[in-house]
Write an enzyme that holds these catalytic residues in place. Structure first.
Site, PDB file in Angstrom:
ATOM      1  N   THR A  84      -2.163  -5.417  -3.113  1.00  0.00           N
ATOM      2  CA  THR A  84      -1.377  -6.388  -3.849  1.00  0.00           C
ATOM      3  C   THR A  84      -0.907  -5.724  -5.128  1.00  0.00           C
ATOM      4  O   THR A  84      -1.612  -4.875  -5.681  1.00  0.00           O
ATOM      5  CB  THR A  84      -2.204  -7.642  -4.200  1.00  0.00           C
ATOM      6  OG1 THR A  84      -1.559  -8.371  -5.246  1.00  0.00           O
ATOM      7  CG2 THR A  84      -3.576  -7.272  -4.695  1.00  0.00           C
TER       8      THR A  84
ATOM      9  N   CYS B  73       5.936  -7.259  -4.871  1.00  0.00           N
ATOM     10  CA  CYS B  73       4.904  -8.133  -4.334  1.00  0.00           C
ATOM     11  C   CYS B  73       4.792  -7.776  -2.867  1.00  0.00           C
ATOM     12  O   CYS B  73       5.814  -7.608  -2.188  1.00  0.00           O
ATOM     13  CB  CYS B  73       5.267  -9.607  -4.520  1.00  0.00           C
ATOM     14  SG  CYS B  73       4.152 -10.731  -3.664  1.00  0.00           S
TER      15      CYS B  73
END
Length: 230
Positions: A74, A188
């Site tokens: 992430t 992202c």
């Protein structure tokens, strides 16, 4: 953090390994998939201290199980990456460094960063790009940041891909080009589920794919070391 992008990591890493080595070769992976809702609750409360301790705990567990390197799959949680790295004792492949190196190699100067609100509005990501790679990253205006963030959490992390949302992202990218952006970072790990190179008027740098490739490069390095030792 969401299993939607974790699945992408797993597929990308193993497809690259198979492409490079052929046959039945696959990556030797240890994976700890966290309860994403717990992490989101910490994010919303601004309890990054709890989040860093949770990820450090996970990292120590993976290191103890024999991991040779760590990936935090992430972008946002790289806000706590330095703490995790210090507390695990194994190399951490930092997603911002991976992205930064690729941007520099491609001759880029002013990327548009699309990411969660935390990544776009806190400085850790843009500061690292600037300090280590001389890149002047920009983010969308406030209203567009809300659009980008909400689509990530309300749709992509839930496995929902909407054409209207793709159009919203495309419009944001097109406007950024008029403001001087020369490329776009999919900052992202879920955004690649929505946007591809063909959708963008700017060159696309997908952090998920670049991070996965860096993991395979590490894997290949380990194979070379093993071959020499043998």
């Amino acid at each position: 953090m969401s299993w939607e992008s974790t699945a992408t990591y797993y597929r990308e890493i193993n497809e690259l390994v198979r492409l490079r080595h052929g046959g039945l070769v696959s990556a030797d992976i240890l994976m700890h998939s966290v309860n994403f809702d717990e992490i989101v609750t910490m994010q919303k409360a601004g309890r990054w201290d709890l989040a860093e301790e949770r990820l450090a705990e996970v990292g120590r567990g993976l290191a103890g199980a024999g991991a040779g390197c760590l990936l935090i799959c992430t972008n946002t949680m790289h806000l706590v990456a330095d703490h995790v790295a210090r507390n695990t004792g194994v190399p951490l492949i930092h997603i911002v460094d991976v992205v930064g190196r690729d941007l520099v190699a491609a001759g880029m100067k002013k990327p548009l960063l699309l990411a969660t609100r935390y990544t776009m509005e806190q400085s850790f990501y843009r500061d690292r790009l600037r300090e280590r790679f001389g890149l002047d990253a920009m983010v969308p205006e406030a209203q567009d940041r809300t659009v980008v963030h909400d689509i990530i959490f309300d749709e992509l992390c839930c496995g929902i891909v909407k054409e209207t949302s793709r159009k919203s992202y495309i419009d944001i990218i097109e406007y950024a080009k008029t403001q001087g952006a020369d490329c776009v970072i999919l900052g992202c790990t879920e955004i690649g589920l929505l946007i591809e190179e063909k959708d963008s008027v700017l060159p696309v740098f997908d952090s998920t794919k670049l991070h996965a490739r860096a993991a395979v490069d590490f894997f290949d390095g380990c194979l070379e070391i093993d071959a020499v030792a043998a």
